[in-house]
Scaffold this active site. Structure first.
Site, short mmCIF file in Angstrom:
data_model
loop_
_atom_site.label_atom_id
_atom_site.label_comp_id
_atom_site.label_asym_id
_atom_site.label_seq_id
_atom_site.Cartn_x
_atom_site.Cartn_y
_atom_site.Cartn_z
N TYR A 1 6.96 -7.39 1.80
CA TYR A 1 5.73 -7.28 0.78
C TYR A 1 4.46 -8.09 0.09
O TYR A 1 3.59 -7.68 1.05
CB TYR A 1 6.16 -6.57 -0.08
N LYS B 1 0.54 -8.60 2.08
CA LYS B 1 -0.62 -8.98 0.94
C LYS B 1 -1.39 -10.47 0.77
O LYS B 1 -2.35 -10.85 1.25
CB LYS B 1 -0.32 -8.98 -0.76
N1 LIG Z 1 0.88 -1.49 -9.78
C1 LIG Z 1 1.30 -3.21 -9.42
O1 LIG Z 1 1.80 -3.99 -10.20
C2 LIG Z 1 0.69 -3.95 -8.28
C3 LIG Z 1 -0.11 -5.05 -8.21
C4 LIG Z 1 -0.65 -5.91 -6.85
C5 LIG Z 1 -1.50 -5.06 -6.07
N2 LIG Z 1 -0.77 -3.93 -6.41
C6 LIG Z 1 -1.68 -2.33 -4.82
O2 LIG Z 1 -2.31 -1.57 -5.32
C7 LIG Z 1 -2.60 -0.52 -4.46
C8 LIG Z 1 -2.00 0.57 -5.32
O3 LIG Z 1 -0.72 0.26 -6.31
P1 LIG Z 1 -1.05 1.47 -7.43
O4 LIG Z 1 -0.13 0.67 -7.87
O5 LIG Z 1 -2.14 1.82 -7.86
O6 LIG Z 1 0.78 2.27 -6.68
P2 LIG Z 1 0.56 4.19 -7.08
O7 LIG Z 1 0.41 4.46 -8.17
O8 LIG Z 1 1.91 4.20 -6.23
O9 LIG Z 1 -0.42 4.91 -6.13
C9 LIG Z 1 -0.24 4.30 -4.34
C10 LIG Z 1 -1.13 5.40 -3.86
O10 LIG Z 1 -1.32 4.98 -2.55
C11 LIG Z 1 -1.23 6.50 -1.30
N3 LIG Z 1 -0.66 6.00 -0.22
C12 LIG Z 1 0.97 4.99 -0.51
N4 LIG Z 1 0.52 4.94 1.41
C13 LIG Z 1 -0.41 5.57 1.71
C14 LIG Z 1 -0.84 5.86 3.10
N5 LIG Z 1 0.29 5.13 3.77
N6 LIG Z 1 -1.65 6.38 3.98
C15 LIG Z 1 -2.83 6.57 2.20
N7 LIG Z 1 -2.14 6.72 1.13
C16 LIG Z 1 -1.22 6.20 0.77
C17 LIG Z 1 0.00 7.11 -2.45
O11 LIG Z 1 -0.69 8.43 -2.47
P3 LIG Z 1 1.05 9.04 -1.76
O12 LIG Z 1 1.93 8.32 -1.68
O13 LIG Z 1 0.88 10.71 -1.95
O14 LIG Z 1 0.37 8.77 -0.08
C18 LIG Z 1 -1.18 6.57 -3.57
O15 LIG Z 1 -2.63 7.67 -3.97
C19 LIG Z 1 -1.44 -0.79 -3.56
O16 LIG Z 1 -2.40 -1.19 -2.30
C20 LIG Z 1 -0.37 -2.18 -4.04
O17 LIG Z 1 -0.16 -2.98 -3.37
C21 LIG Z 1 -0.13 -2.95 -6.81
#
Ligand SMILES: NC(=O)c1ccc[n+]([C@@H]2O[C@H](COP(=O)([O-])OP(=O)(O)OC[C@H]3O[C@@H](n4cnc5c(N)ncnc54)[C@H](OP(=O)(O)O)[C@@H]3O)[C@@H](O)[C@H]2O)c1
Length: 246
Positions: A157, A161
């Site tokens: 992961y 990134k």
């Molecule tokens: N939360 C954190 O602490 C954090 C920290 C740093 C970076 N991020 C980044 O922020 C982004 C969003 O994360 P989040 O924490 O908001 O997660 P989340 O609430 O789990 O949302 C993830 C979203 O991405 C969708 N998704 C996953 N795989 C996909 C695919 N192959 N095609 C299209 N949609 C897809 C999911 O829907 P489905 O499952 O229905 O596809 C959901 O809508 C990610 O890129 C993550 O790496 C998060």
């Protein structure tokens, strides 16, 4: 009468059925953009969010699948006539302690890079001609602090990134002046993804200068600021409450 700063503009936010993507979709819609909500499987949540936002629509599509990534962009333009803003937010991970090298199999690497790097690339390549035609195209990628420090849910992961952050810089270099390309790199954010990461949340609260984890709105605010910042390209902004300083 519409009065938002993004009136008349169309924004595609990948992975916007929950978390950071959903907060970004809401904020862009509040600022006047017509938003396309996307996810790969959570159709009900995506459809419900789109129904709340004026003029918005939901398009299901897995960005890791080349045909679905292309169809996502093509359907956006068919339905809404243009594309001005692309937020590459969809991402995935596997939770694997970093010292456990054998658990991070080639399949795990392929799955994570397939979404976070190649999936983002596929949507971007499909979107670029439309973003160029927009006259003011913008891409914001959602990277991670894990791409910049020796932290994160797993080594594959974090490496994905790091690749996404560098892809941001490389694309900014070739897509100007028609398209600006920037990224945010969040620290820990309270979303469904991290709902059971209480130990990490406690660590962040204890370590970060701002003494808390982030909210999806904290990240969306910076994404929307980058969409609006007319003289910024090739930047990756850490949005982590200062955690990287410790
Ligand atoms: N939360 C954190 O602490 C954090 C920290 C740093 C970076 N991020 C980044 O922020 C982004 C969003 O994360 P989040 O924490 O908001 O997660 P989340 O609430 O789990 O949302 C993830 C979203 O991405 C969708 N998704 C996953 N795989 C996909 C695919 N192959 N095609 C299209 N949609 C897809 C999911 O829907 P489905 O499952 O229905 O596809 C959901 O809508 C990610 O890129 C993550 O790496 C998060």
């Amino acid at each position: 009468m519409a009065t938002g700063r993004f009136d008349g503009q169309v924004a595609l936010v990948t992975g916007s059925s929950s978390g950071i993507g959903a907060a970004t979709a809401r904020m862009l819609a509040d600022a006047g953009a017509t938003v396309v909500v996307n996810s790969s499987s959570s159709v009900d949540a995506g459809t419900a969010l789109a129904a709340e936002l004026p003029g918005a629509s939901y398009i299901r599509g897995d960005i890791a699948d080349g045909d679905e990534a292309e169809a996502l962009v093509a359907t956006t333009v068919e339905r809404h006539g243009r594309l001005d803003i692309l937020v590459n937010n969809a991402g995935t991970t596997a939770v694997i302690p970093h010292p456990d090298l054998t658990a991070a199999t080639a399949d795990v690497w392929r799955r994570i890079f397939g979404v976070n790097v190649i999936g983002t690339w596929q949507v971007t390549v499909a979107a670029v001609p439309h973003l160029k035609s927009s006259g003011d195209g913008r891409i914001v990628n959602v990277s991670s602090l894990a791409g910049h420090r020796a932290v994160g849910s797993s080594i594959p992961y974090a490496a994905s990134k790091a690749a996404l952050s560098h892809m941001t810089v490389l694309l900014a270099n070739v897509l100007g002046p028609e398209i600006r390309v920037n990224a945010v790199a969040p620290g820990l954010v309270d979303t469904p993804w991290t709902s059971d990461w209480d130990d990490v949340r406690a660590f962040v609260k204890a370590q970060a200068p701002l003494e808390r984890s982030g909210t999806p709105q904290d990240i969306a605010e910076v994404i929307v600021a980058l969409v609006g910042a007319r003289y910024v390209t090739g930047e990756v902004v850490l949005v982590d409450g200062g955690l990287h300083l410790r």
